[in-house]
Design an enzyme around this catalytic site. Structure first.
Site, short mmCIF file in Angstrom:
data_model
loop_
_atom_site.label_atom_id
_atom_site.label_comp_id
_atom_site.label_asym_id
_atom_site.label_seq_id
_atom_site.Cartn_x
_atom_site.Cartn_y
_atom_site.Cartn_z
N GLU A 1 -2.27 -9.26 -5.79
CA GLU A 1 -2.39 -10.18 -6.92
C GLU A 1 -3.26 -11.38 -6.54
O GLU A 1 -4.09 -11.84 -7.33
CB GLU A 1 -1.00 -10.63 -7.37
CG GLU A 1 -0.22 -9.50 -8.04
CD GLU A 1 1.27 -9.78 -8.10
OE1 GLU A 1 1.68 -10.95 -7.97
OE2 GLU A 1 2.04 -8.82 -8.27
N GLU B 1 6.19 -2.79 -5.78
CA GLU B 1 7.39 -3.50 -6.22
C GLU B 1 8.45 -2.59 -6.83
O GLU B 1 9.65 -2.79 -6.61
CB GLU B 1 7.01 -4.60 -7.23
CG GLU B 1 6.36 -5.83 -6.61
CD GLU B 1 4.84 -5.73 -6.51
OE1 GLU B 1 4.18 -6.76 -6.37
OE2 GLU B 1 4.30 -4.59 -6.58
#
Length: 269
Positions: free
Chosen positions: A116, A136
């Site tokens: 990210e 995740e």
């Protein structure tokens, strides 16, 4: 621990800053202390009007950023989870808000929050040993915050593949998908980054800042508004002497080349 225990910032006479995350023993993962140090250090850089470009890297060769700290996340509850992920967002957004370009110098693991952060940078150059992923869902949480930037880079289908499987991809695949702009051998990484630095430094400093601001505006504006914003930015360029000075320099160079070419032709005849 002080900020210096988590990040290092160096700056050269050209206005090039290098920000290094120094949590190498834990794959440069982002815990609260690292993130607060990172945000503070980059925000201080943003205040420097002579800053031209920033390089972001992780210490060592094993990881760019290996993700967010799972030990800290395992101890979260609903309230602290919101605060933690907001801090992750700020750690990404601080690079988007920098008024100058940011190059992610990527080597090794680039996972979760690390990917990210990379997506929030303006350019990404990776070593051939880099590994990318959004794992995740494999630890019971969705990929969020700046994962929302991924469809702009790689499209919705490939974004879904990364986020819904949690699987990793290698550097060659990342380049083919458009996740990174270039992949080189590890020993060629610094040279590849420097080529982009040199290219940016050859441009007008005010023009580069205006261009980055425009690119970000275009991401959120309807087309007609984006075009109007560009017109306004173009006109505002003449608030300084940069356009006239650089255009005159360009024209002078072209004239000298033309003269040198004509002289060369006469000698050849």
């Amino acid at each position: 621990m002080s900020h210096q225990d988590w990040i290092e910032i160096s700056r050269d006479a050209r206005g090039v800053a290098c920000v290094t995350i120094t949590n190498a023993t834990k794959l440069n993962t982002l815990n609260r202390a690292v993130m607060m140090a990172l945000i503070d250090g980059v925000e201080r850089l943003a205040e420097d009007p002579t800053l031209r470009i920033v390089i972001l890297r992780g210490a060592g060769t094993r990881a760019f950023i290996g993700g967010a700290d799972i030990t800290e996340m395992a101890a979260l509850d609903a309230d602290s989870a919101r605060a933690f992920i907001t801090l992750v967002h700020h750690s990404c957004d601080v690079f988007r808000r920098l008024p100058v370009p940011v190059i992610a110098r990527i080597q090794g693991y680039t996972l979760g929050a690390g990917l990210e952060v990379a997506a929030a940078c303006d350019m990404r150059v990776a070593a051939s040993d880099a590994i990318f992923g959004m794992p995740e869902v494999r630890i019971g949480i969705p990929s969020v915050v700046e994962a929302a930037l991924l469809p702009q880079l790689i499209g919705w289908g490939r974004t879904r593949e990364l986020l819904l499987t949690g699987e990793t991809i290698d550097a060659a695949t990342a380049e083919r998908w458009g996740l990174v702009e270039q992949v080189v051998a590890p020993d060629a990484l610094d040279a590849a980054v420097e080529r982009r630095v040199t290219a940016v430094l050859a441009c007008g400093p005010r023009a580069i800042r205006a261009q980055k601001a425009l690119i970000q505006a275009w991401e959120n504006l309807p087309m007609s508004d984006a075009i109007q914003r560009g017109i306004d930015s173009f006109a505002a360029s003449w608030d300084s002497d940069e356009p006239v000075r650089m255009m005159r320099g360009f024209l002078d160079t072209m004239r000298r080349r033309k003269l040198a070419g004509s002289h060369g032709g006469n000698h050849g005849a």
